[in-house]
Design an enzyme around this catalytic site. Sequence first.
Site, PDB file in Angstrom:
ATOM      1  N   LYS A   1     -10.906  -2.608  11.883  1.00 18.68           N
ATOM      2  CA  LYS A   1      -9.722  -2.096  12.592  1.00 18.68           C
ATOM      3  C   LYS A   1      -9.651  -2.687  14.004  1.00 18.68           C
ATOM      4  CE  LYS A   1      -7.736   0.360   9.415  1.00 18.68           C
ATOM      5  NZ  LYS A   1      -6.432  -0.046   8.867  1.00 18.68           N
TER       6      LYS A   1
ATOM      7  N   GLY B   1      -0.539   4.836  -1.217  1.00 19.99           N
ATOM      8  CA  GLY B   1      -1.758   5.403  -0.656  1.00 19.99           C
ATOM      9  C   GLY B   1      -1.452   6.652   0.155  1.00 19.99           C
ATOM     10  N   GLN B   2      -2.418   7.036   0.989  1.00 21.05           N
ATOM     11  CA  GLN B   2      -2.298   8.306   1.716  1.00 21.05           C
ATOM     12  C   GLN B   2      -1.066   8.326   2.629  1.00 21.05           C
ATOM     13  OE1 GLN B   2      -5.354   9.202   4.587  1.00 21.05           O
ATOM     14  NE2 GLN B   2      -4.932  11.396   4.506  1.00 21.05           N
TER      15      GLN B   2
ATOM     16  N   TYR C   1     -15.565  -0.180   8.834  1.00 20.04           N
ATOM     17  CA  TYR C   1     -14.159   0.229   8.943  1.00 20.04           C
ATOM     18  C   TYR C   1     -13.671   0.014  10.380  1.00 20.04           C
ATOM     19  CZ  TYR C   1     -10.107   3.384   8.645  1.00 20.04           C
ATOM     20  OH  TYR C   1      -8.855   3.929   8.675  1.00 20.04           O
TER      21      TYR C   1
ATOM     22  N   GLY D   1       0.854  -1.196   0.000  1.00 18.62           N
ATOM     23  CA  GLY D   1       0.000   0.000   0.000  1.00 18.62           C
ATOM     24  C   GLY D   1       0.881   1.235   0.000  1.00 18.62           C
TER      25      GLY D   1
HETATM   26  N1  SER Z   1      -9.266   9.134   8.312  1.00 20.36           N
HETATM   27  C1  SER Z   1     -10.031   7.922   8.330  1.00 20.36           C
HETATM   28  C2  SER Z   1     -11.364   8.126   7.741  1.00 20.36           C
HETATM   29  O1  SER Z   1     -11.873   9.208   7.811  1.00 20.36           O
HETATM   30  C3  SER Z   1     -10.154   7.420   9.726  1.00 20.36           C
HETATM   31  O2  SER Z   1      -9.068   6.632  10.071  1.00 20.36           O
HETATM   32  O3  SER Z   1     -11.933   7.223   7.231  1.00 20.36           O
END
Ligand code: SER
Length: 314
Positions: A144, A12-13, A140, A9
């Site tokens: 996590k 990515g960001q 999400y 990854g």
């Molecule tokens: N920055 C992420 C989001 O907004 C959170 O970990 O999905």
Amino acid sequence: MNQKFLVIGAFGQIGSELVPTLQKYFGKENVVAVGHSHIPKNFDGIVEKGSVLEPKTIAKLIDKYKTNILINLASFLSVKSENDPEGAFQTNLLGLKNTLDIAKEKNLKVFWPSSIAVFGPTTPKNQTPQETIIEPTTMYGVTKRAGELLCQYYFLKWGVDVRSIRYPGLLDYKTPPSAGTTEYAKYIFYEGIKNNSYDCPLKEDTMLPMMYMEDAVEATIQIITAQKEKINVRTSYNLAAFSFSPKMIAEELKKYLPKFKINYKIDPQIQKIADSWPNSIDDSKAKEDWGWQPKFSFEKTIEIMFKNIKEKIQ
Ligand code: SER
């Protein structure tokens, strides 16, 4: 021992800033950047194609480059995960399991990013402690939190040296904004600079924990390189810098764009996610255990973001 990194990854960001910093600190020859899509053509360093969902490819790359640290940054953010829960489950959780299995087999150190999204509506909202009620209500957050517990399990059962941070919303100017709840705080710069206005999906007083990317990258390298004895949390460490609301960032942006106007066009899905997350985070454990200290204030972060995004898009 020589530290050699394989970053999945990588484009990515987080990877887009972590990889160049790793190259700077440890040498280009010690960083293997693995991307799935969006691999930049002009990337200066070792680059390979691979995905967390193809563990055989990842294992082969680890053998090929003899890397001993595996950083798995492959993840769907929160809004994308709500729109594609199955994809999020696969990439965020099964992808993590694949990398933990490789790490177990090949005796690798692992870093994996968690998020403030592990917290849910039953968590105390202000100065959320390290240990508290953790009942996420988003896909999400579920991936996590389950991932954190999986990391801890691999550590307790097989001694896999896995380290993790619960990142707040991360502000960077290198990657375009994407489908995350805290990403409004990136979109606001792009729209503000182009149109002097921004339609914000969150209510004006929605406070969320945030951080400038350079601090996040330094924290990541700090936890990865910390002595093993210093890492007492094997789920994931709380990390914080500052918190702000849409109203606060809009006021700050007006210093640079006096005519800027924010309009509130609430997106119920995004608002619901934000409402389930903390306002602020207690990160004293990270400070105590491995010496974390943020460098960038809210005001400085906005100044850097504005200047760089303006240069990029104008
Ligand atoms: N920055 C992420 C989001 O907004 C959170 O970990 O999905």
